[in-house]
Enzyme design. Structure first.
Site, mmCIF file in Angstrom:
data_model
loop_
_atom_site.group_PDB
_atom_site.id
_atom_site.type_symbol
_atom_site.label_atom_id
_atom_site.label_comp_id
_atom_site.label_asym_id
_atom_site.label_seq_id
_atom_site.Cartn_x
_atom_site.Cartn_y
_atom_site.Cartn_z
ATOM 1 C CD GLU A 62 2.096 -4.532 10.707
ATOM 2 O OE1 GLU A 62 2.912 -4.548 11.145
ATOM 3 O OE2 GLU A 62 1.251 -4.581 12.189
ATOM 4 N N GLY A 63 2.524 0.435 8.483
ATOM 5 C CA GLY A 63 3.115 1.386 7.527
ATOM 6 C C GLY A 63 2.142 1.371 6.420
#
Length: 596
Positions: free
Chosen positions: A439-440
């Protein structure tokens, strides 16, 4: 070691720091006050302690298995997922119009922590489904919402997020999955997606894939990406699953941690094309997916503090039992449990203070989200939205980096036994590592903090938060106790270090971007440390007031001690981080690339 949900601390934070009573004044949340929160949390604790947590080790040693195109979840997961769904936990904060319970994100975030602490791999399935629901609520048509959201909420179906491709990791401009429009308004999808969490499994009757793809003829780069619903099974006229769509799992990954969560490679269109349904408008897919990603990023931050708390509980239990050496102060003439040793207590306090600080930051962030979406006053909504958006990269980035430190300390408390898998300490460390990546990555969260959250508004929101922290410092000084005075001092120094960095980022972002981004992760860690420390300062204020009133003396004393420790041992690192950011960029960027 049995997991015990920290309901008392969650309720303390919700009432004293996140303002559950104020949230209950928001339109639509009138029945969601403290009493409701307590009842929901206690019920959630039972499910996760008794049903979900006992499966955690089983999932690690007997992970999801891929055989002949089918993924079988760890034995027991399907039954636990049915109990989770039937209890209404998937729809806790989703709209009642679609079968949800419509409760605040504040209550949901606490429940989210419990399921992740109980079993990180299991919790990933509802986390991704939450993201799919959020994206559909944001951009789906009325028909799409009515078709998919109720089934996602009741657990009959689950959802996924399909972004990454072999050549496109974090750079989504490289997405090559193709969408060909058909005369009936649907699309044929062709391509390969990797790292798809719970992308194939046998726990639900259908899987709703949300897929980023490029419509034929679309612009290059991120401007040409669209978002599609691609169900595993096509739907019959009555909405029931029908023929298999042309999307197939070709393998699942063998991973360092979260082994029970199947991470799938999905192939679209090998047999003529998978049928997809456009969400919203063409070429706006990344905009819609960011809604899903922001929900997931907050959830991953909660995962970080959750696994940290699980590791802390395990370490405390071991430290109480493990007998090794006499106490250095001579208080016992025989070997004692290691919890008597000062350095073990230092490690345990570091684990506890970090976890409590990040829990408070996350729940305060959740309350800001609730106000941003439900407050009747537009200016108040806007203000809370700005605060929430500033906090998301901190909650995601700082809490997950913290979880690595805490789970590593958990192994260290166990000593040599921590390196042995049977104690369970190592699993938490292995599981935690992915949290700083998916998610980054932490660097991507830091880039977001620098670019969108600091440079873009000239540091306005950052400085407004610093102003609130200064108000807390004044209240601590006024209260006058030794712990309060010490915390006020630590907060003041850390706040000034933070402001120095904000000024540096604003001044140098355009003229010297390499210098700014060389320190971007340290800026995120400094900001997260400060905001979590601020919440611990507020907790200290509340605990001292309750202690004077004679309320729950043991809990309040422990909270004060934990907050004081945070100030002395964690918040005190802020000035060194400030120096590395403002003065240390050259030592990162000066060396020639050929010299590495």
């Amino acid at each position: 070691m049995t997991y015990r949900a920290p309901v008392k601390d969650m309720l303390f934070v919700m009432k004293e720091l996140a303002g559950i009573d104020a949230v209950a004044q928001l339109p639509g949340f009138e029945d969601a006050g403290f009493d409701t929160a307590q009842a929901v949390l206690e019920e959630c604790a039972k499910l996760n302690e008794d049903v979900v947590a006992p499966l955690n080790v089983d999932g690690d040693v007997n992970p999801s298995a891929f055989k002949a195109g089918v993924v079988h979840a760890t034995p027991g997961f399907k039954e636990a997922f049915q109990q989770f769904s039937q209890g209404g936990w998937q729809g806790l904060h989703h709209p009642t119009d679609f079968g949800g319970q419509g409760l605040p994100k504040l209550i949901h975030a606490a429940c989210q922590e419990m399921v992740n602490a109980a079993n990180l791999s299991f919790a990933l399935c509802p986390l991704l489904t939450d993201g799919a629901i959020e994206a559909l609520l944001t951009a789906g048509s009325d028909e799409q919402k009515a078709t998919y959201i109720p089934k996602l909420i009741d657990g009959t179906w689950t959802g996924t997020m399909n972004l990454t491709e072999p050549q496109a990791g974090s750079d989504l401009s490289m997405v090559r999955t193709k969408a060909e429009p058909l005369p009936d308004g649907t699309y044929k999808i062709f391509g390969t997606k990797i790292f798809i969490t719970w992308g194939e499994h046998d726990m639900a009757e259908n899987i709703v894939h949300l897929v980023l793809a490029r419509v034929v003829g679309a612009p290059e780069g991120v401007k040409g990406i669209s978002l599609f619903i691609v169900p595993k099974f096509m739907l019959n006229a009555d909405g029931s699953p029908g023929a298999r769509n042309d999307v197939h799992c070709v393998s699942i990954e063998h991973k360092m941690g979260i082994k029970a969560s199947p991470t799938a490679v999905l192939q679209y269109g090998d047999h003529g094309g998978a049928i997809g349904y456009l969400i919203g408008e063409e070429n706006r897919g990344l905009e819609y997916m960011f809604v899903m990603m922001n929900a997931a990023r907050f959830g991953v931050g909660v995962q970080g503090l959750a696994v940290a708390d699980r590791a802390y509980q395990r370490a405390v239990a071991y430290a109480r039992e493990r007998v090794q050496s006499r106490p250095v102060d001579g208080s016992m003439n025989t070997a004692a449990p290691i919890i008597h040793h000062p350095d073990v207590r230092r490690m345990l306090m570091t684990m506890r203070a970090n976890t409590e600080g990040c829990r408070a930051m996350a729940l305060v962030g959740a309350a800001a989200f609730d106000a941003a979406h439900h407050h009747p006053d537009a200016a108040t909504r806007q203000q809370n939205q700005a605060v929430y958006e500033f906090l998301v990269p901190l909650i995601k980035g700082y809490s997950t980096e913290m979880s690595l430190d805490v789970t590593s300390l958990g192994v260290q408390v166990h000593g040599g036994m921590g390196f042995i898998e049977e104690t369970g300490a190592a699993q938490h460390l292995r599981d935690a590592k992915i949290l700083t990546i998916y998610e980054g990555t932490t660097a991507i969260q830091a880039n977001d903090l620098v670019g969108r959250k600091t440079s873009r508004d000239g540091g306005r929101v950052a400085k407004a938060i610093a102003g609130q922290i200064e108000t807390t410092e004044a209240a601590l000084m006024k209260q006058g106790g030794a712990a309060a005075q010490a915390m006020a001092k630590r907060l003041g120094v850390a706040r000034q270090a933070f402001l120095d960095v904000v000024d540096f980022v604003v001044a140098q972002s355009k003229t010297n971007p390499n210098a700014v981004f060389a320190g971007s992760v340290n800026y995120l860690l400094l900001a997260g440390n400060l905001v979590a420390g601020w919440q611990m300062g507020r907790a200290l204020l509340a605990a001292e007031a309750k202690l004077v009133a004679g309320e729950d003396t043991e809990f309040m004393k422990a909270k004060i001690a934990t907050a004081r420790f945070y100030g002395d041992h964690i918040l005190s690192k802020a000035t060194g981080m400030r120096d590395s950011i403002v003065d240390g960029a050259a030592s990162i960027t000066d060396m020639a690339l050929e010299a590495y």
